[in-house]
Every structure is written in structure tokens, then in C-alpha cells.
Design a protein around this motif. Sequence first.
Motif, PDB file in Angstrom:
ATOM      1  N   SER A  70       0.814  -1.218   0.000  1.00 53.09           N
ATOM      2  CA  SER A  70       0.000   0.000   0.000  1.00 53.09           C
ATOM      3  C   SER A  70       0.848   1.268   0.000  1.00 53.09           C
ATOM      4  N   GLY A  71       2.173   1.095   0.094  1.00 54.68           N
ATOM      5  CA  GLY A  71       3.063   2.238   0.054  1.00 54.68           C
ATOM      6  C   GLY A  71       3.594   2.686   1.390  1.00 54.68           C
ATOM      7  N   GLY A  72       3.124   2.101   2.477  1.00 54.23           N
ATOM      8  CA  GLY A  72       3.612   2.493   3.795  1.00 54.23           C
ATOM      9  C   GLY A  72       5.029   2.014   4.034  1.00 54.23           C
ATOM     10  N   SER A  73       5.841   2.846   4.641  1.00 58.97           N
ATOM     11  CA  SER A  73       7.229   2.510   4.926  1.00 58.97           C
ATOM     12  C   SER A  73       7.311   1.469   6.033  1.00 58.97           C
ATOM     13  N   LEU A  74       8.258   0.558   5.896  1.00 62.54           N
ATOM     14  CA  LEU A  74       8.474  -0.475   6.904  1.00 62.54           C
ATOM     15  C   LEU A  74       9.833  -0.298   7.573  1.00 62.54           C
ATOM     16  N   GLY A  75      10.313   0.920   7.601  1.00 65.67           N
ATOM     17  CA  GLY A  75      11.584   1.216   8.240  1.00 65.67           C
ATOM     18  C   GLY A  75      12.340   2.286   7.489  1.00 65.67           C
ATOM     19  N   ASP A  76      13.470   2.655   8.028  1.00 68.31           N
ATOM     20  CA  ASP A  76      14.347   3.631   7.397  1.00 68.31           C
ATOM     21  C   ASP A  76      15.023   2.955   6.210  1.00 68.31           C
ATOM     22  N   GLU A  77      14.547   3.256   5.016  1.00 67.73           N
ATOM     23  CA  GLU A  77      14.976   2.546   3.813  1.00 67.73           C
ATOM     24  C   GLU A  77      16.486   2.592   3.607  1.00 67.73           C
ATOM     25  N   GLN A  78      17.102   3.732   3.779  1.00 63.99           N
ATOM     26  CA  GLN A  78      18.541   3.852   3.545  1.00 63.99           C
ATOM     27  C   GLN A  78      19.334   2.951   4.500  1.00 63.99           C
ATOM     28  N   THR A  79      18.951   2.943   5.760  1.00 65.10           N
ATOM     29  CA  THR A  79      19.635   2.118   6.757  1.00 65.10           C
ATOM     30  C   THR A  79      19.416   0.641   6.470  1.00 65.10           C
ATOM     31  N   LEU A  80      18.167   0.263   6.143  1.00 65.88           N
ATOM     32  CA  LEU A  80      17.872  -1.143   5.867  1.00 65.88           C
ATOM     33  C   LEU A  80      18.596  -1.636   4.620  1.00 65.88           C
ATOM     34  N   VAL A  81      18.653  -0.825   3.579  1.00 63.82           N
ATOM     35  CA  VAL A  81      19.365  -1.228   2.350  1.00 63.82           C
ATOM     36  C   VAL A  81      20.831  -1.495   2.670  1.00 63.82           C
ATOM     37  N   ALA A  82      21.450  -0.626   3.445  1.00 61.06           N
ATOM     38  CA  ALA A  82      22.848  -0.827   3.824  1.00 61.06           C
ATOM     39  C   ALA A  82      23.025  -2.135   4.591  1.00 61.06           C
ATOM     40  N   ALA A  83      22.098  -2.423   5.493  1.00 59.76           N
ATOM     41  CA  ALA A  83      22.184  -3.658   6.272  1.00 59.76           C
ATOM     42  C   ALA A  83      21.961  -4.886   5.401  1.00 59.76           C
ATOM     43  N   PHE A  84      21.002  -4.803   4.463  1.00 57.37           N
ATOM     44  CA  PHE A  84      20.730  -5.951   3.594  1.00 57.37           C
ATOM     45  C   PHE A  84      21.943  -6.320   2.752  1.00 57.37           C
ATOM     46  N   ARG A  85      22.784  -5.363   2.472  1.00 56.23           N
ATOM     47  CA  ARG A  85      23.999  -5.664   1.699  1.00 56.23           C
ATOM     48  C   ARG A  85      24.869  -6.688   2.417  1.00 56.23           C
ATOM     49  N   LYS A  86      24.775  -6.736   3.743  1.00 59.14           N
ATOM     50  CA  LYS A  86      25.518  -7.737   4.522  1.00 59.14           C
ATOM     51  C   LYS A  86      25.009  -9.145   4.246  1.00 59.14           C
ATOM     52  N   LEU A  87      23.709  -9.253   3.932  1.00 60.96           N
ATOM     53  CA  LEU A  87      23.108 -10.569   3.683  1.00 60.96           C
ATOM     54  C   LEU A  87      23.308 -11.049   2.241  1.00 60.96           C
TER      55      LEU A  87
END
Length: 92
Positions: A70-87
Motif C-alpha cells: 500500500s506504500g507504507g514505509s516499513l523502516g528507514d529505507e537507507q539504513t535497511l538497504v545498507a544492512a541488507f547488503r551484509k546478507l
Amino acid sequence: SQQVFGFEACAANLVKAQATTVLADLPVSVIKSGMLGTTDNITMLTQLFADAIIQAGTPFVLDPVLVANSGGSLGDEQTLVAAFRKLLPYAT
């Protein structure tokens, strides 16, 4: 009923306890992550891979959910993207 107005992620220690319990109890043939919600949860999952708690060679599907349909944010996108790079190195 039309969009996400907020969410509350589980604590990383609870997610870790659930994951390690399932991994010890059942034969896991594939792992898929969805909305992990916090950088602590992403870091914890990365650590399970790094510590070999998750068996080497177990297929892992990384599904980095950042925004609800629906477009609602599920967190701080920039921070989460950086963390996902670890995975990413563990994803198949």
C-alpha cells in the motif's frame, strides 16, 4: 485498512531464539527472509550465517521487504538497504 501506518518489529534476540530452535528441531532445506524490520534483525541473521548456525549450502532467498504494497514505509529505507547488503553474499 488501506495502508500501513506503522509496525513493531520483534527484538533480535527473540527472532534468533525462534530461528535457532527451528534449525535445531527440523531439517531445513531452504530459508527465505521477508520483512526483518530492523538493522539488528538483519545483523543477527547475518551472524547466524557467519557463525555457521545455518548449514553451509542451505539455499537462502533474500526478500528485502522495505515498503508495504500500500506504500507504507516499513523502516528507514537507507539504513535497511545498507544492512541488507551484509546478507547478499549468503543469498542464492
